[in-house]
Scaffold this motif. Structure first.
Motif, PDB file in Angstrom:
ATOM      1  N   GLN A 196      30.220 -25.259 -17.728  1.00 36.75           N
ATOM      2  CA  GLN A 196      29.796 -24.508 -16.552  1.00 36.75           C
ATOM      3  C   GLN A 196      28.277 -24.414 -16.426  1.00 36.75           C
ATOM      4  N   VAL A 201      25.510 -21.177 -10.498  1.00 37.34           N
ATOM      5  CA  VAL A 201      26.080 -20.255  -9.522  1.00 37.34           C
ATOM      6  C   VAL A 201      24.967 -19.434  -8.889  1.00 37.34           C
ATOM      7  N   ARG A 339      33.220 -20.551  -7.981  1.00 42.57           N
ATOM      8  CA  ARG A 339      32.540 -20.645  -9.283  1.00 42.57           C
ATOM      9  C   ARG A 339      32.213 -19.261  -9.823  1.00 42.57           C
ATOM     10  N   ARG A 343      33.752 -17.712 -13.409  1.00 43.77           N
ATOM     11  CA  ARG A 343      32.691 -17.875 -14.402  1.00 43.77           C
ATOM     12  C   ARG A 343      33.159 -17.332 -15.742  1.00 43.77           C
ATOM     13  N   LYS A 345      32.102 -16.041 -19.389  1.00 47.42           N
ATOM     14  CA  LYS A 345      30.969 -15.540 -20.170  1.00 47.42           C
ATOM     15  C   LYS A 345      31.474 -14.456 -21.107  1.00 47.42           C
ATOM     16  N   ASP A 354      36.635 -12.396 -18.004  1.00 48.11           N
ATOM     17  CA  ASP A 354      37.272 -13.514 -17.313  1.00 48.11           C
ATOM     18  C   ASP A 354      38.572 -13.861 -18.031  1.00 48.11           C
TER      19      ASP A 354
END
Length: 501
Positions: A196, A201, A339, A343, A345, A354
């Motif tokens: 990513q 983003v 996106r 995402r 993280k 996420d």
């Protein structure tokens, strides 16, 4: 319910008793929601006493000696398949309830209410010592509950608690499933994060006013089919779904610099709410009419938040709604929005995680609470256990940060030990439902791309919501998807979405 015997029967008497219990549970749900959403702080002691009194009353109703006699008599009556299923669930509820004395139920309600209320101020203050002092009696009561349930059921201590939320699931099976995930998850997280970084983003630019966020959330809830004539959205410290099937109360929390938290939290809770609103009305008031298990409940919230919410078509559906709510900006372009919503993280907060890193948060809690209940750890051991697992699973340092560590959730404050595994079991089920949907509905992704969510929602309604607790969990999964829980679908989903060829 379906056709009843024409003469008065033991089964009818059981149905009447549990309909009465359901009405008291309705009141309990609304009062508990008010405690979290609207009650002024000075009302907590009185509310805790009132809820403890109500819990004791419900316990007396659930454990009336006549229920045991009626169960024996109803076994010999000519009942149809649905009535037999309801009788099975009535017996399960009765066996659970009669394992605990009334004073234990009352003590749990009081200790939980006090711990949760104090947590609201202790968490912002990072006051682990104060929180730990309130958590110790909650844990001791949970251990007492586990011992009594284990004696009644023949299960292990943690199994006995988990069985309340996920009937039939055992800690050894959860440990096996989570052990597999532990082996591949850290590597997958690293791969996805590295990938990513090649797709930057654009972050949305706030502030985003709370009234505009609330309007957006309610608009999205309507697009997801939530019935505002049978429910509402409010605000609480920790988002949750409560109330009763006839009156569903959802909560979220708003921050002006990040609309995504409230939006995705609301979508998550809407999945819970749609499940409750979709339960068969003819069965309401009976145990067969309740949601089957908490993992299945979480499979609905995660079907909404992750399976649908992370779909590229959902980003296209959201984009014009965001422009209408907050004005146009580059971050709301559908590809960028997708996106943003997918995402990955590693972070400290479970409810903000996420879907790739989320299982790590659940594995951590499962391992800690199992050790607590089985006497292998004490409250004072929690911080060190937490720090070690956050480092090994997500590479994060949480030393000294109790607020964003073991104090971040409310589940332990009220003694809900055994619940946490349901979150990741629910993610596995959600992936399995959508794998089955794609097999049954070859045009599913095209429909979602076009902004039409009805095929997915109709499938869930027909296969999950309308079935309530008619079937044991394994049989429901088999009927819905053609197989019992298969975690391979979850890994395949993550790899397909985040590491496409």
């Amino acid at each position: 319910m379906t056709t009843e015997p024409s003469a008065a029967s033991a089964y009818q008497a059981l149905c009447a008793a549990f309909a009465r219990i359901h009405r008291y549970e309705h009141l309990q749900g609304i009062v508990s929601w008010d405690q979290a959403a609207y009650m002024p702080p000075a009302g907590n002691e009185a509310r805790a006493a009132a809820l403890a009194e109500l819990a004791a009353l419900l316990h007396r109703l659930r454990t009336e000696p006549k229920i045991g006699h009626l169960l024996t008599q109803a076994d010999a009556e000519p009942l149809d398949a649905v009535q037999r299923a309801n009788l099975r669930e009535i017996r399960r509820h009765w066996l659970l309830a009669t394992a605990w004395p009334e004073d234990l139920v009352e003590r749990r309600a009081l200790a939980g209410a006090r711990c949760e209320h104090a947590w609201r101020s202790q968490r912002p203050a990072n006051d682990w010592a104060g929180f730990a002092a309130n958590l110790r009696p909650v844990l001791e009561i949970a251990r007492e509950e586990a011992r009594l349930l284990a004696e009644r059921s023949g299960l292990g201590l943690y199994d006995a608690l988990m069985d309340q939320y996920e009937p039939g699931m055992r800690a050894a099976e959860v440990a096996r499933l989570f052990g597999e995930v532990r082996r591949w998850l850290p590597g997958l997280i690293q791969q996805v994060v590295a990938r990513q970084t090649q797709a930057p983003v654009i972050d949305p630019v706030g502030p985003f006013s709370v009234p505009a966020q609330r309007g957006l959330c309610e608009q999205v809830m309507r697009r997801l089919g939530f019935d505002f004539q049978a429910g509402r959205l409010d605000v609480s410290t920790h988002p949750f779904s409560g109330g009763a099937p006839e009156d569903v109360r959802l909560t979220t929390r708003f921050v002006e610099d990040n609309f995504v938290l409230a939006l995705m939290g609301t979508i998550h809770e809407t999945g819970h709410g749609r499940y409750e609103q979709g339960l068969p009305r003819a069965w309401l008031g009976q145990p067969i009419g309740a949601a089957r298990s908490m993992a299945l409940h979480e499979s609905q919230s995660l079907s909404f938040e992750m399976q649908l919410g992370g779909h590229p078509g959902f980003a296209r559906l959201l984009a014009p709604l965001l422009v209408e709510a907050f004005g146009a900006q580059p971050a709301f372009e559908p590809l960028n929005l997708h996106r943003l919503l997918t995402r990955v993280k590693p972070g400290l907060i479970r409810v903000e995680a996420d879907e790739v890193t989320y299982p790590a948060h659940v594995i951590l809690r499962f391992e800690i609470e199992r050790a607590l209940i089985e006497g292998e750890a004490e409250v004072d051991d929690i911080p060190a256990m937490w720090d070690e697992r956050m480092q090994s699973l997500l590479g994060l340092d949480t030393r000294g940060n109790f607020r964003d560590g073991p104090m971040q959730d409310i589940h332990w404050t009220d003694g809900s030990f055994g619940y946490f595994p349901c979150y990741s079991l629910g993610a596995m089920y959600a992936a399995q439902w959508f794998a089955a949907m794609r097999r049954d509905l070859p045009g599913l992704d095209a429909s979602i791309d076009a902004g039409d969510l009805s095929p997915a929602l109709d499938w869930l309604s027909a296969r999950i919501w309308s079935q309530a607790s008619q079937w044991p969990t394994d049989e429901l999964a088999q009927r819905a998807s053609g197989e019992t829980l298969n975690p391979a679908h979850f890994r395949a989903h993550l790899e397909r979405r985040y590491l496409p060829d």
